[in-house]
Design an enzyme around this catalytic site. Structure first.
Site, PDB file in Angstrom:
ATOM      1  CG  ASP A 193     -19.072   9.995  -2.170  1.00  0.00           C
ATOM      2  OD1 ASP A 193     -18.222  10.631  -1.521  1.00  0.00           O
ATOM      3  OD2 ASP A 193     -19.190   8.760  -2.120  1.00  0.00           O
TER       4      ASP A 193
ATOM      5  CD  GLU B 215     -14.859  12.698  -2.896  1.00  0.00           C
ATOM      6  OE1 GLU B 215     -14.208  12.802  -1.840  1.00  0.00           O
ATOM      7  OE2 GLU B 215     -15.803  11.889  -3.049  1.00  0.00           O
TER       8      GLU B 215
END
Length: 519
Positions: free
Chosen positions: A144, A181
């Site tokens: 993330d 990401e």
């Protein structure tokens, strides 16, 4: 989404309409990097054992487990947050602090940012990854806001971040999948250049945006779309990476669902208790002519056509397709594009939609089946590029405008077609495919079927996909599909997609057969 322990009661907001106290439903607020969320287990006394059993059972079914892991911040938040661990152990080691004010630097958007490239924090991250692989048997990680892994103790971007290199080179993680990401909440956008290491795959945000813009009628999107369909060589080829480094997606947990993408122009986040300030404003969506739920049959038909066309683009493009659970059966969040705090029917998957929208579910299943069967949609390397007017021998993709042998990359054009020559590869079934896309919001388009090919010379095409048709005629097995002669004119409705597959022979009963739409 994350499975590490978090406090679902930490949310400070309430639904302004009902007064309901909202809860953290997503879990992007880790209390510990090593503990599976106890409340996700049916046996709270033995969550580790149950997690292992789950992973092993999924492995027996041929399903890998890739965890969404959050190392960019913790649940301790800023100064107003709780002190549960790192803040009390050694605050300036574990977090990025302003050198003058000693306030938390907030590149995560969640109040604090982990000091990921400090030797002690790097060790913590590697230990956590090892634990999930060795003890829990997981197969990979999606990191993330991974761009934060590339910042130094002052928040500056490093050219060769130690922790990013360590993850890629670590022997324990050698057989895992690692996916970044490749951006953060402070505007650092690294899609295509997060890391030159061949192991790092990336969520391809450029794929998402270019497909959305083509499918909302934005001019000048034909050339960018072609680049995404071909595997995004502009992002990944320069440093020796391959199409598999691109994780293609149109929707994710964060943002509109696919059904909402074609039903809303603007986010509808009032229920989150922040006066609609939260969530991204740049959704690149289009409501197809009416906002939200509607009984207008033409709007409903256009929405269905757009959903199926975007699905076809996703699964027939080079790279790795990522699908959000629920998109295949029309899950809606009522236009909420940041439902992190909606632990209720807005976010819960409505499995009744599987039966209600079974035709759409079938379309997705058949697309997946088509991709798995034909290696031309799963190329290992990028397509060969010719710098002359003569295509290279064995070229496996040929771009076309509306007419055979022509290309049109003009700003005003909304149509794109391409020939995929599966007959030139040895792996899998070796059929050719001709794919036609019309991104105009109102006008239909007429394409001309290409051929004959000097190498393979197919006698006929068969129309296996037409997103304008209703199920089950929208996607057909080859033996049921209508024949289309070379040189035929093929109508593609606005926002539609038609796919042809080669056929050496064509039964007379399939030639020009008119199908009745099933309702």
């Amino acid at each position: 989404m994350p499975v590490t322990e978090f406090d679902e009661t930490e949310c400070l907001f309430s639904n302004p309409k009902t007064g309901e106290k909202l809860r953290n439903y997503w879990g992007y607020s880790p209390l510990s990097f090593f503990a599976p969320k106890a409340s996700y287990s049916s046996d709270s006394a033995h969550p580790l054992r149950e997690f292992r059993d789950m992973v092993k059972t999924l492995h027996k079914a041929g399903i890998e487990v890739i965890l969404d892991i959050v190392f960019n911040h913790t649940s301790e938040g800023g100064w107003g947050g709780p002190t549960t661990s790192f803040r009390g152990i050694d605050n300036p080691i574990y977090y990025l602090l302003d050198p003058q004010t000693r306030e938390y630097l907030n590149f995560s958007g969640c109040g604090n940012t982990c000091n990921c490239n400090h030797p002690i924090v790097r060790t913590l991250i590697m230990d956590a990854l090892h634990w999930w692989v060795i003890e829990m048997h997981v197969d990979g990680f999606r990191f993330d806001l991974a761009s934060i892994l590339g910042r130094d103790q002052n928040g500056n971007v490093l050219s060769n971040p130690p922790v990013v290199e360590m993850i890629a080179e670590d022997p324990v993680l050698a057989n895992t999948k690692i996916i970044a990401e490749a951006w953060d909440a402070a505007g650092l956008y690294q899609v295509g250049h997060f890391s030159p290491h061949h192991r790092w795959a990336e969520w391809n945000g450029r794929f998402r945006d270019d497909v959305r813009m083509f499918m909302n009628g934005t001019p000048g999107m034909v050339a960018p779309l072609a680049t995404r369909i071909a595997g995004s060589s502009d992002l990944y080829q320069h440093n020796g990476r391959r199409p598999c480094n691109s994780i293609n997606f149109i929707t994710s947990h964060d943002g509109f669902t696919l059904a909402d993408l074609v039903s809303y122009n603007d986010k509808q986040n009032l229920a989150n208790g922040e006066n609609n300030r939260d969530g991204d404003n740049n959704n690149l969506s289009w409501d197809s002519g009416a906002p939200g739920p509607t009984d207008n049959p033409s709007v409903i038909a256009l929405r269905q056509r757009r959903i199926k066309t975007m699905a076809a683009i996703l699964f027939l493009s080079q790279g790795v397709p990522m699908l959000v659970a629920g998109d295949e059966f029309g899950q809606s969040q009522q236009g909420n594009n940041n439902a992190w705090c909606q632990d209720n029917a807005m976010s819960w998957l409505n499995w009744n939609l599987v039966e209600k929208n079974k035709g759409q579910v079938r379309f997705f299943r058949k697309l997946i089946q088509l991709r798995r069967k034909h290696a031309i949609f799963r190329r290992v390397n990028f397509f060969e590029v010719s710098n002359s007017d003569t295509p290279p021998t064995g070229q496996t993709i040929l771009w076309q405008g509306l007419e055979r042998g022509t290309e049109d990359w003009s700003e005003h054009v909304h149509t794109l077609s391409f020939l995929l020559k599966g007959s030139t590869i040895d792996d899998g079934d070796n059929d050719d495919f001709f794919i036609m896309l019309n991104g105009h919001p109102e006008q239909e388009a007429l394409f001309t079927a290409p051929g004959p090919d000097a190498e393979t010379g197919p006698c006929f095409w068969k129309k296996i996909i037409d997103t304008n048709e209703e199920a089950p005629e929208d996607i057909l097995d080859l033996d049921r599909a209508d024949c289309v002669a070379i040189g035929s004119r093929i109508q593609v409705k606005a926002m539609g997609c038609v796919v042809l597959q080669t056929a050496k022979k064509c039964s007379p009963k399939n030639r020009g057969r008119k199908r009745k739409k099933r309702r």
